[in-house]
Design an enzyme around this catalytic site. Structure first.
Site, PDB file in Angstrom:
ATOM      1  CB  SER A   1      -0.957   0.075   1.453  1.00  0.00           C
ATOM      2  OG  SER A   1      -1.529   1.300   1.312  1.00  0.00           O
TER       3      SER A   1
ATOM      4  CE1 TYR B   1      -3.902  -2.010   4.981  1.00  0.00           C
ATOM      5  CE2 TYR B   1      -3.031   0.338   4.312  1.00  0.00           C
ATOM      6  CZ  TYR B   1      -3.790  -1.120   4.098  1.00  0.00           C
ATOM      7  OH  TYR B   1      -3.667  -1.103   2.736  1.00  0.00           O
TER       8      TYR B   1
END
Length: 266
Positions: A153, A167
């Site tokens: 990501s 995350y």
């Protein structure tokens, strides 16, 4: 000067390849299935929800895409070995592994419990490590190389002020795993890379594409950081994916490809 003999059709050809797709029923997983399946790869699709998995297999079959379904997540060594065994049984081996699964749990660090943090790490890092380990062992034994693609990501590179410590940490770890395995497996002809998207259209992000006060404000604030001036579409992930799963990427390993419209460049 003689032009080099480059057959681009062969470079990007994955027809007949055996491809495991972890998290196939998710937003990116479906992009992976459509991209590789429409290019002729034979799929082993995995997910934890049996009903969604069966529905996906039926949809793929309706589009002429061959797929074997395995109702497992890569939670344990036994799960991962069973997924690889299914690919070997159905198609004689494993050529491609794509980890398309992942979770997030948003919470400021003082509100996020260790258990919630660990759940994100287990899903995004431990599962990727275990599945790559099982598939890589099979690829090495086959002796014909292979392709491993992780899902990272933009948040593996950038922090976030709104409770993304779990995350961001997990995706940074995926980036490290990508580089480390790229170095470790290069001698076996196995390339290991990651696709790192930012916001792209999916059921989870559909609200950002809407034209209303809140969505427009959030979207415009986000797009101020995106040089190409728009949010991502599923096909924006398909091109990098096919590249990383085909011969075209044979000299590329240990890389993070940012499918983000330039978001991380500025």
């Amino acid at each position: 000067m003689t032009l080099p003999a480059i057959d681009t059709r062969q470079l990007f050809d994955v027809a007949g390849k055996s491809a495991i797709v972890i998290g196939a029923t998710g937003s990116f997983g479906k992009v992976v299935c459509a991209t590789l399946g429409n290019a002729g790869a034979r799929l082993v699709i995995t997910a934890g929800n049996a009903g969604e998995l069966d529905a996906l297999r039926a949809e793929l079959a309706g589009n002429g895409i061959e797929a074997t379904a395995v109702n497992r997540r890569p939670n344990t060594e036994a799960d991962c070995d069973a997924i690889v065994a299914a690919a070997v049984s159905a198609y004689g081996g494993v050529d491609i592994l794509v980890i398309a699964s992942g979770v997030n749990d948003v919470g400021m660090i003082n509100d996020l419990t260790p258990e919630r943090f660990q759940k994100v790490m287990l899903a995004n890092v431990d599962g990727a490590w275990l599945m790559a380990r099982a598939a890589g062992k099979q690829m090495i034994a086959q002796g014909r190389g292979g392709k491993v693609v992780f899902t990272s990501s933009a948040r593996g590179k950038l922090g976030h002020p709104a409770g993304y410590t779990a995350y961001c940490t997990s995706k940074s770890a995926v980036d490290g795993l990508t580089r480390s395995l790229g170095c470790e497996w290069g001698k076996h002809g196995i390339t290991v890379n990651a696709i790192a998207p930012t916001v792209f259209r999916s059921p989870l992000t559909a609200w950002m594409f809407e034209d209303n006060g809140n969505a427009t404000k959030v979207r415009e604030g986000f797009l101020a950081r995106v040089p190409v001036g728009r949010l991502g579409e599923p096909e924006d992930l398909a091109g990098p994916l096919l590249f990383l799963c085909s011969r075209a990427s044979d000299f590329h390993t240990g890389h993070i490809i940012y499918a983000d419209g330039g978001y991380t460049a500025g």
